[in-house]
Design a protein around this motif. Structure first.
Motif, PDB file in Angstrom:
ATOM      1  N   GLN A  60      42.225 -36.460  23.833  1.00 12.99           N
ATOM      2  CA  GLN A  60      43.527 -36.186  23.227  1.00 12.99           C
ATOM      3  C   GLN A  60      44.421 -35.446  24.211  1.00 12.99           C
ATOM      4  O   GLN A  60      43.962 -34.594  24.958  1.00 12.99           O
ATOM      5  CB  GLN A  60      43.277 -35.339  21.986  1.00 12.99           C
ATOM      6  CG  GLN A  60      44.484 -34.945  21.224  1.00 12.99           C
ATOM      7  CD  GLN A  60      44.091 -34.234  19.939  1.00 12.99           C
ATOM      8  OE1 GLN A  60      43.528 -34.854  19.042  1.00 12.99           O
ATOM      9  NE2 GLN A  60      44.376 -32.952  19.866  1.00 12.99           N
ATOM     10  N   GLU A 106      48.447 -33.525  24.617  1.00 19.65           N
ATOM     11  CA  GLU A 106      49.651 -33.022  23.976  1.00 19.65           C
ATOM     12  C   GLU A 106      50.678 -32.639  25.034  1.00 19.65           C
ATOM     13  O   GLU A 106      50.325 -32.363  26.184  1.00 19.65           O
ATOM     14  CB  GLU A 106      49.349 -31.784  23.132  1.00 19.65           C
ATOM     15  CG  GLU A 106      48.439 -32.053  21.955  1.00 19.65           C
ATOM     16  CD  GLU A 106      48.185 -30.806  21.159  1.00 19.65           C
ATOM     17  OE1 GLU A 106      49.081 -30.411  20.381  1.00 19.65           O
ATOM     18  OE2 GLU A 106      47.096 -30.228  21.326  1.00 19.65           O
ATOM     19  N   SER A 120      46.267 -39.631  20.897  1.00 16.65           N
ATOM     20  CA  SER A 120      44.833 -39.654  20.619  1.00 16.65           C
ATOM     21  C   SER A 120      44.287 -41.011  20.976  1.00 16.65           C
ATOM     22  O   SER A 120      44.934 -42.034  20.716  1.00 16.65           O
ATOM     23  CB  SER A 120      44.560 -39.383  19.142  1.00 16.65           C
ATOM     24  OG  SER A 120      44.966 -38.085  18.788  1.00 16.65           O
TER      25      SER A 120
END
Length: 132
Positions: A87, A89, A131
């Motif tokens: 994942q 961000e 993701s």
């Protein structure tokens, strides 16, 4: 890298203030970005034209000089940061529609919108998540 950041702010995101001098940006790159993240650069003819700073799960900075955008440099740098397959961000500004389109086209989705009170520019931003 400081020149790229400066030019991106001036040309690509003129709605953001220039809060720091080149010297302050260089000090930040050397004191914070580079020690705390992996940093990769893209070069053309011996000149840095783009860079990414990231650590596992988080992209801190991704900038490509405005004169070099649209040539596939950004996707290559982003792929480097996403190579672990986990994942990822990042934050970008809500007004930065080009960056938002770039990330959304690569599967990032917005997960948090703010009023900008938590960033030094005081500009509304958006946190994105990718993701696998």
């Amino acid at each position: 890298m400081s020149r790229i950041l400066w030019d991106c702010r001036e040309i690509s995101t003129p709605f953001l203030p220039q809060l720091h001098t080149h010297e302050e940006n260089v000090a930040w790159f050397l004191g914070d970005l580079m020690p705390e993240n992996q940093v990769w650069v893209a070069e053309q003819d011996g000149q840095v034209v783009g860079y990414i700073g990231y650590r596992e799960g988080w992209i801190q900075h991704l900038f490509v000089h405005p004169s070099m955008q649209g040539r596939g440099i950004g996707p290559l740098l982003l792929a480097k940061a996403m190579a672990s397959g986990g994942q990822v961000e990042l934050w970008t500004f809500q007004q930065n529609t080009r960056a938002r389109r770039f990330y959304e086209a690569r599967g990032f989705r917005p997960v948090e919108f703010t009023d900008g009170s938590g960033n030094e520019e005081r500009a509304p931003d958006v946190r994105y998540l990718w993701s696998p």
